[in-house]
Design an enzyme around this catalytic site. Sequence first.
Site, PDB file in Angstrom:
ATOM      1  N   CYS A 112      74.929  11.456  14.328  1.00  0.00           N
ATOM      2  CA  CYS A 112      75.486  10.334  13.567  1.00  0.00           C
ATOM      3  C   CYS A 112      76.931  10.559  13.135  1.00  0.00           C
ATOM      4  O   CYS A 112      77.612   9.611  12.737  1.00  0.00           O
ATOM      5  CB  CYS A 112      74.619  10.041  12.345  1.00  0.00           C
ATOM      6  N   HIS A 237      78.788   6.733   7.011  1.00  0.00           N
ATOM      7  CA  HIS A 237      77.669   6.549   7.930  1.00  0.00           C
ATOM      8  C   HIS A 237      76.628   5.665   7.250  1.00  0.00           C
ATOM      9  O   HIS A 237      76.227   5.908   6.114  1.00  0.00           O
ATOM     10  CB  HIS A 237      77.077   7.906   8.289  1.00  0.00           C
ATOM     11  N   ASN A 267      70.378   2.115  10.715  1.00  0.00           N
ATOM     12  CA  ASN A 267      71.067   3.341  11.123  1.00  0.00           C
ATOM     13  C   ASN A 267      71.178   3.341  12.640  1.00  0.00           C
ATOM     14  O   ASN A 267      70.175   3.445  13.337  1.00  0.00           O
ATOM     15  CB  ASN A 267      70.273   4.555  10.631  1.00  0.00           C
TER      16      ASN A 267
END
EC number: 2.3.1.180
Length: 312
Positions: A112, A237, A267
């Site tokens: 990520c 993020h 996500n």
Amino acid sequence: MNAGILGVGKYVPEKIVTNFDLEKIMDTSDEWIRTRTGIEERRIARDDEYTHDLAYEAAKVAIKNAGLTPDDIDLFIVATVTQEATFPSVANIIQDRLGAKNAAGMDVEAACAGFTFGVVTAAQFIKTGAYKNIVVVGADKLSKITNWDDRTTAVLFGDGAGAVVMGPVSDDHGLLSFDLGSDGSGGKYLNLDENKKIYMNGREVFRFAVRQMGEASLRVLERAGLEKEDLDLLIPHQANIRIMEASRERLNLPEEKLMKTVHKYGNTSSSSIALALVDAVEEGRIKDNDNVLLVGFGGGLTWGALIIRWGK
């Protein structure tokens, strides 16, 4: 000369899966998901839609928005953890599909945090004069590695791609500072299990994320010679609203300086920060001379933070 962002682009699949849709296939609820994660819906790619398809669409838009053609591109860097094959790379596939005959291509993998690693890597090529125009893409099809029987993780993930074109800008714009790091001892907390599906120890990952995103953010501020109040936008993020809010609070920033897309995309791993950045540009949240902080964490465990001063 410095390295900055010349254009942005994104692509998200058409299919929207809401929390109410997930209620029908697993033991969960819209309230449970929203209160713990901030997620309301996510995009899910078709079975015949692959990571390289998402990356191609985002890169195509970014190149156009930068006022360039594929022939102008020197290098493609794709951050991803969901390549269809070990090789060829996603970068090589989109280089071919775009007809960018002058470009090289490579993938980077930092989960990520991957997009920040890609941006920093591109900046080094540009600042040395080795390359002029570089496309950096964050793209992932997490739905293919999601364990849909695990309600604690299945509700989190979505698919998508975001891209930027990076090129030379003036010394006082572009990438001002960065901080990349890894803690391999934490790899056991977030990885793929024996069935190639996502496993996550949520408690340990949360602790790592809050600590490292906060500390990395403070380090890049110091390296850029900036104070917290000099930041115009924080783009973390988009993993979980609680982690994002913790990052904002660590920097003492008002709510309006936090960019949030987690509610509509979930996500999306490598594409998470990239998608949020593109949305911020499209919504007019970023203007020339703004100081923008990108910060993320990922499997590895990894983290990356950087500050860009917008404009040329």
